[in-house]
Design an enzyme around this catalytic site. Structure first.
Site, PDB file in Angstrom:
ATOM      1  CB  SER A   1      -1.429   4.386   0.334  1.00  0.00           C
ATOM      2  OG  SER A   1      -1.302   3.253   1.329  1.00  0.00           O
TER       3      SER A   1
ATOM      4  CE  LYS B   1      -0.292  11.379   2.622  1.00  0.00           C
ATOM      5  NZ  LYS B   1      -2.214  12.641   2.382  1.00  0.00           N
TER       6      LYS B   1
END
Length: 415
Positions: free
Chosen positions: A308, A53
């Site tokens: 992720s 992110k």
């Protein structure tokens, strides 16, 4: 509607190269052998804030005007985007207010404060990302700040797309399949844009938790939809509504979406930890959990799974283990009415329980007159094939029971 091009991702990569980690792409021997193909893991769990992110957040904030920087930024996040924004605030010396759901694991809140230092203020509000998002937007307008969207912005998508650029640069031959999680869709849109732009034959497979399949719903309706209810367990990917931009990109580029039950995600988390000492958060396990559904198609191929993120709270491990056992059929809960005679419980232990069955929970459901009340019994097995014989023995010995494992209402009420 803005779109995102391969060139935008190349520009983002240049802007990010001195800030983010270029994370490793590792061939995983165990998974490669299990599926009869080459499985590579893109380790965004080793990123500077332990998730991808930071890429989108930093790229967006780096492009703010001087006036926007002076006013400060606002974001809403269940954790990973918040950490990316916090780190970027500190690095770029921009004040930030970060709205997070009150249900966010403590570990993620501490990390946000750690990365942001004196530049960020954390506001805990609402039960879901969507609740925090609504409050953040209100605050943003009141205070005239810039909102850093977690996924639905071209600069954010281009930043996340740098994951795809690194994957393609590190592979000697193009990937046949790239699997990645979908929450709001920023990662899939960015990586999909770059990978398809360089290698149109590579299949891009998005993976959503079965209890929060908002991208699948949007693609079916051909428009973003807001899901009424979601299972918040896979917190990094549990979003009621995906982005308009990310949906339009995914509509063009995704070859498929796989829905993975939350219990299977838990099994994958435990396997990755036990076999590889890799600590992943639930959203980070989605791409690997999806491989079982593609076993035939991926045989003999080059496969990349994007891990992720790795922001998992140790306090959740008991729940993860429990959900895994339930999903694998190794744990069952019953409400049992024992016959009203002395020794009924001992008889149950000796004649009904199998040699490898364990009682992991036992409590009478009535506080008074326990001997006449039903009991809640949790039974764990070594093998799921032991379930049917157990049920047969209960019937054979005239034991009245109700199984509540698959009854969501009773299960949530009693467990």
């Amino acid at each position: 509607m803005h779109t995102v091009r391969v060139e935008d991702i190349v520009v983002a990569n240049h802007a990010l190269k001195d800030v983010v980690e270029k994370t490793p792409l590792q061939k995983n021997k165990g998974l490669s052998e299990r599926y009869g193909c080459n499985v590579y893991l893109k380790r965004e769990d080793l990123q500077i804030v332990r998730s991808f992110k930071i890429r989108g957040a930093y790229h967006f904030m780096r492009n703010l005007s001087t006036m926007e920087r002076e006013r400060g930024v606002v974001c809403a996040s269940a954790g990973n985007h918040a950490q990316g924004v916090a780190y970027s605030c500190n690095h770029l010396q921009i004040k930030g207010t970060i709205f997070m759901p009150a249900t966010t694991p403590r570990q993620k809140i501490s990390q946000v404060k750690l990365f942001g230092g004196s530049y960020v203020e954390v506001v805990l509000i609402g039960d879901t990302f969507d609740d925090s998002f609504a409050e953040a937007m209100k605050y943003c307008i009141q205070e005239d700040r810039t909102f850093v969207h977690p996924f639905d912005d071209p600069l954010v998508v281009a930043g996340q797309g740098t994951v795809g650029l690194e994957i393609m640069n590190d592979l000697e031959e193009p990937a046949d399949f790239v699997f990645m999680s979908i929450g709001g869709g920023g990662l899939a849109a960015g990586v999909g844009t770059y990978v398809k732009g360089i290698s149109p034959n590579t299949q891009i497979i998005g993976v959503e938790p079965a209890g929060a399949a908002s991208m699948q719903a949007a693609l079916e309706q051909n428009d973003v939809v807001t899901l009424d209810e979601i299972d918040k367990f896979v917190d990094g990917a549990a979003v009621k509504q995906v982005g308009q931009l990310t949906m339009s990109i995914c509509q063009e580029l995704l070859d498929d979406i796989v829905l993975v039950p939350e219990g299977k995600v838990c099994t994958t988390i435990l396997e990755l930890y036990n076999s590889n000492a890799i600590v992943v958060e639930p959203a980070g396990a989605l791409s690997i959990a999806a491989l079982d559904y593609y076993r035939d198609q991926i045989a003999g191929k080059n496969v990349v799974c994007v891990i992720s993120g790795g922001n998992n709270d140790i306090d959740r491990m008991q729940e993860i283990k429990e959900r895994s056992l339930l999903h694998e059929g190794l744990k069952h809960y019953f409400v049992i009415n024992f016959p009203q005679r002395a020794g009924a419980l001992r008889e149950f232990m000796e004649k009904v329980l199998g040699p490898h069955d364990d009682i992991t929970r036992f409590e009478y459901t009535k506080k008074n007159n326990k001997e006449n009340g039903p009991a809640l019994v949790g039974i764990e097995m070594k093998c799921k094939d032991d379930y049917q014989p157990l049920v047969s023995r209960m019937k054979q010995h005239g034991i009245r029971y109700v199984e509540i494992t698959h009854d969501p209402y009773l299960f949530n009420l009693l467990i």
